[in-house]
Write a protein that holds these residues in place. Structure first.
Motif, PDB file in Angstrom:
ATOM      1  N   GLN A   2       1.792  22.949 -16.934  1.00 26.05           N
ATOM      2  CA  GLN A   2       2.726  21.893 -16.580  1.00 26.05           C
ATOM      3  C   GLN A   2       4.038  22.544 -16.138  1.00 26.05           C
ATOM      4  N   ASN A   3       4.628  22.036 -15.071  1.00 19.28           N
ATOM      5  CA  ASN A   3       5.909  22.546 -14.613  1.00 19.28           C
ATOM      6  C   ASN A   3       6.735  21.391 -14.098  1.00 19.28           C
ATOM      7  N   ILE A   4       7.946  21.290 -14.612  1.00 14.94           N
ATOM      8  CA  ILE A   4       8.856  20.227 -14.193  1.00 14.94           C
ATOM      9  C   ILE A   4      10.177  20.861 -13.803  1.00 14.94           C
ATOM     10  N   ASP A   5      10.660  20.542 -12.605  1.00 13.00           N
ATOM     11  CA  ASP A   5      11.891  21.135 -12.098  1.00 13.00           C
ATOM     12  C   ASP A   5      12.950  20.068 -11.849  1.00 13.00           C
ATOM     13  N   GLN A   6      14.153  20.345 -12.333  1.00 13.87           N
ATOM     14  CA  GLN A   6      15.303  19.494 -12.085  1.00 13.87           C
ATOM     15  C   GLN A   6      16.490  20.410 -11.790  1.00 13.87           C
ATOM     16  N   PRO A   7      17.469  19.925 -11.012  1.00 11.11           N
ATOM     17  CA  PRO A   7      18.678  20.737 -10.854  1.00 11.11           C
ATOM     18  C   PRO A   7      19.382  20.869 -12.198  1.00 11.11           C
ATOM     19  N   THR A   8      20.048  22.001 -12.388  1.00  9.39           N
ATOM     20  CA  THR A   8      20.692  22.257 -13.663  1.00  9.39           C
ATOM     21  C   THR A   8      21.931  21.409 -13.855  1.00  9.39           C
ATOM     22  N   GLU A   9      22.727  21.268 -12.810  1.00 10.85           N
ATOM     23  CA  GLU A   9      23.989  20.554 -12.935  1.00 10.85           C
ATOM     24  C   GLU A   9      24.351  19.876 -11.624  1.00 10.85           C
ATOM     25  N   MET A  10      24.990  18.712 -11.723  1.00  8.05           N
ATOM     26  CA  MET A  10      25.485  17.990 -10.559  1.00  8.05           C
ATOM     27  C   MET A  10      26.851  17.423 -10.908  1.00  8.05           C
ATOM     28  N   THR A  11      27.683  17.257  -9.894  1.00  2.00           N
ATOM     29  CA  THR A  11      28.982  16.625 -10.080  1.00  2.00           C
ATOM     30  C   THR A  11      29.107  15.464  -9.109  1.00  2.00           C
ATOM     31  N   ALA A  12      29.852  14.454  -9.522  1.00  2.00           N
ATOM     32  CA  ALA A  12      30.066  13.277  -8.685  1.00  2.00           C
ATOM     33  C   ALA A  12      31.375  12.617  -9.100  1.00  2.00           C
ATOM     34  N   THR A  13      31.803  11.683  -8.271  1.00  2.00           N
ATOM     35  CA  THR A  13      33.072  11.001  -8.498  1.00  2.00           C
ATOM     36  C   THR A  13      32.830   9.581  -8.996  1.00  2.00           C
ATOM     37  N   GLU A  14      33.691   9.130  -9.853  1.00  2.00           N
ATOM     38  CA  GLU A  14      33.617   7.762 -10.361  1.00  2.00           C
ATOM     39  C   GLU A  14      33.501   6.767  -9.204  1.00  2.00           C
ATOM     40  N   GLY A  15      32.562   5.827  -9.328  1.00  2.00           N
ATOM     41  CA  GLY A  15      32.346   4.817  -8.305  1.00  2.00           C
ATOM     42  C   GLY A  15      31.327   5.205  -7.250  1.00  2.00           C
ATOM     43  N   ALA A  16      30.959   6.467  -7.200  1.00  2.00           N
ATOM     44  CA  ALA A  16      30.013   6.948  -6.189  1.00  2.00           C
ATOM     45  C   ALA A  16      28.571   6.692  -6.626  1.00  2.00           C
ATOM     46  N   ILE A  17      27.643   7.155  -5.771  1.00  2.00           N
ATOM     47  CA  ILE A  17      26.207   7.104  -6.039  1.00  2.00           C
ATOM     48  C   ILE A  17      25.697   8.538  -6.154  1.00  2.00           C
ATOM     49  N   VAL A  18      24.808   8.785  -7.108  1.00  2.00           N
ATOM     50  CA  VAL A  18      24.224  10.117  -7.243  1.00  2.00           C
ATOM     51  C   VAL A  18      22.721   9.994  -7.430  1.00  2.00           C
ATOM     52  N   GLN A  19      21.996  10.946  -6.858  1.00  2.00           N
ATOM     53  CA  GLN A  19      20.536  10.969  -6.964  1.00  2.00           C
ATOM     54  C   GLN A  19      20.126  12.260  -7.662  1.00  2.00           C
ATOM     55  N   ILE A  20      19.401  12.140  -8.744  1.00  2.00           N
ATOM     56  CA  ILE A  20      18.922  13.294  -9.501  1.00  2.00           C
ATOM     57  C   ILE A  20      17.419  13.417  -9.273  1.00  2.00           C
ATOM     58  N   ASN A  21      17.010  14.550  -8.729  1.00  2.00           N
ATOM     59  CA  ASN A  21      15.611  14.753  -8.366  1.00  2.00           C
ATOM     60  C   ASN A  21      14.817  15.438  -9.466  1.00  2.00           C
ATOM     61  N   CYS A  22      13.526  15.171  -9.464  1.00  2.00           N
ATOM     62  CA  CYS A  22      12.603  15.800 -10.412  1.00  2.00           C
ATOM     63  C   CYS A  22      11.286  16.029  -9.680  1.00  2.00           C
ATOM     64  N   THR A  23      10.831  17.263  -9.658  1.00  2.00           N
ATOM     65  CA  THR A  23       9.505  17.551  -9.108  1.00  2.00           C
ATOM     66  C   THR A  23       8.624  18.082 -10.223  1.00  2.00           C
ATOM     67  N   TYR A  24       7.346  17.751 -10.137  1.00  2.00           N
ATOM     68  CA  TYR A  24       6.457  18.138 -11.222  1.00  2.00           C
ATOM     69  C   TYR A  24       5.112  18.597 -10.691  1.00  2.00           C
ATOM     70  N   GLN A  25       4.505  19.495 -11.430  1.00  2.00           N
ATOM     71  CA  GLN A  25       3.127  19.913 -11.191  1.00  2.00           C
ATOM     72  C   GLN A  25       2.431  19.832 -12.541  1.00  2.00           C
ATOM     73  N   THR A  26       1.509  18.918 -12.674  1.00  2.00           N
ATOM     74  CA  THR A  26       0.822  18.725 -13.946  1.00  2.00           C
ATOM     75  C   THR A  26      -0.673  18.576 -13.711  1.00  2.00           C
ATOM     76  N   SER A  27      -1.426  18.788 -14.754  1.00  2.00           N
ATOM     77  CA  SER A  27      -2.871  18.568 -14.706  1.00  2.00           C
ATOM     78  C   SER A  27      -3.112  17.104 -14.982  1.00  2.00           C
ATOM     79  N   GLY A  28      -3.189  16.311 -13.936  1.00  2.00           N
ATOM     80  CA  GLY A  28      -3.289  14.871 -14.093  1.00  2.00           C
ATOM     81  C   GLY A  28      -1.909  14.250 -14.252  1.00  2.00           C
ATOM     82  N   PHE A  29      -1.850  12.953 -14.135  1.00  2.00           N
ATOM     83  CA  PHE A  29      -0.561  12.256 -14.234  1.00  2.00           C
ATOM     84  C   PHE A  29      -0.809  10.870 -14.809  1.00  2.00           C
TER      85      PHE A  29
END
Lengths: 112, 113
Positions: A2-29
């Motif tokens: 199983q492997n799951i990847d996410q960015p370690t850190e993100m910064t954003a400003t109050e009132g803005a929109i942010v997207q946090i990504n996650c990619t995965y490789q697993t045996s089945g889902f």
């Protein structure tokens, strides 16, 4: 494995929109969860996706593409209290019915 | 609602000492879990239980034992503590059904000197 990847850190400003990504490789889902964890506190459940598409819950939305092994968490109208770590967790096909594998988390810093 | 309660919240041990961490849930959940969380490594499953009287190994079970004598309680034991077991330990519980989220306790911060 199983492997799951996410960015370690993100910064954003109050009132803005942010997207946090996650990619995965697993045996089945069998589902993907997003959790929020403030520093020094317990993780709390945000969203669950098992089918492709977008799930919306107020300011938070989560998207899943099973064919791409990809999910994202979208946070709108950011508030200072959204500064936290966001954990992606996958329930794989051969890890047992309820066992989750967690990514290392994305630390989000919201500035004024 | 109490949810998931962990005791103690903090503990310092010397190498070789033993201790038991207690987890209690009041949601009548079938499944319970013990995780450890270390910087840069995320949450890793130590042991879990799918019902009263049953336990199973997770990803990092070595050096730990567990027991689930009552449905609402899940105990994690360290028989001979080692510095590598310094960590934050979280207990969680969940209901049956794939969409049921895990509910976490507030954690136990354990230091082994």
């Amino acid at each position: 494995g199983q492997n799951i990847d996410q960015p370690t850190e993100m910064t954003a400003t109050e009132g803005a929109i942010v997207q946090i990504n996650c990619t995965y490789q697993t045996s089945g889902f069998n589902g993907l969860f997003w959790y929020q964890q403030h520093a020094g506190e317990a993780p709390t459940f945000l969203s669950y996706n098992v089918l492709d598409g977008l799930e919306e819950k107020g300011r938070f939305s989560s998207f899943l593409s099973r064919s791409k092994g990809y999910s994202y968490l979208l946070l709108k109208e950011l508030q200072m209290k959204d500064s936290a770590s966001y954990l992606c967790a996958v329930r794989g096909g051969n890890t047992g019915f309820q066992k989750l594998v967690f990514g290392t988390g994305t630390r989000l810093l919201v500035s004024p | 609602n109490a949810g998931v309660t962990q005791t103690p919240k903090f503990r310092v041990l010397k190498t070789g000492q033993s201790m038991t961490l207690l987890c209690a849930q009041d949601m009548n959940h079938e499944y319970m879990y013990w995780y450890r969380q270390d910087p840069g490594m995320g949450l890793r499953l130590i042991h879990y239980s799918v019902g009263e009287g049953t336990t199973a190994k997770g990803e990092v079970p070595d050096g730990y034992n567990v027991s689930r004598l009552k449905k609402q309680n899940f105990l994690l034991g360290l028989e001979s503590a080692a510095p590598s077991q310094t960590s934050v330990y979280f207990c969680a519980s969940s209901g049956a059904g794939g969409s049921q989220p895990q509910h976490f306790g507030d954690g136990t911060r354990l230091s082994i000197l």
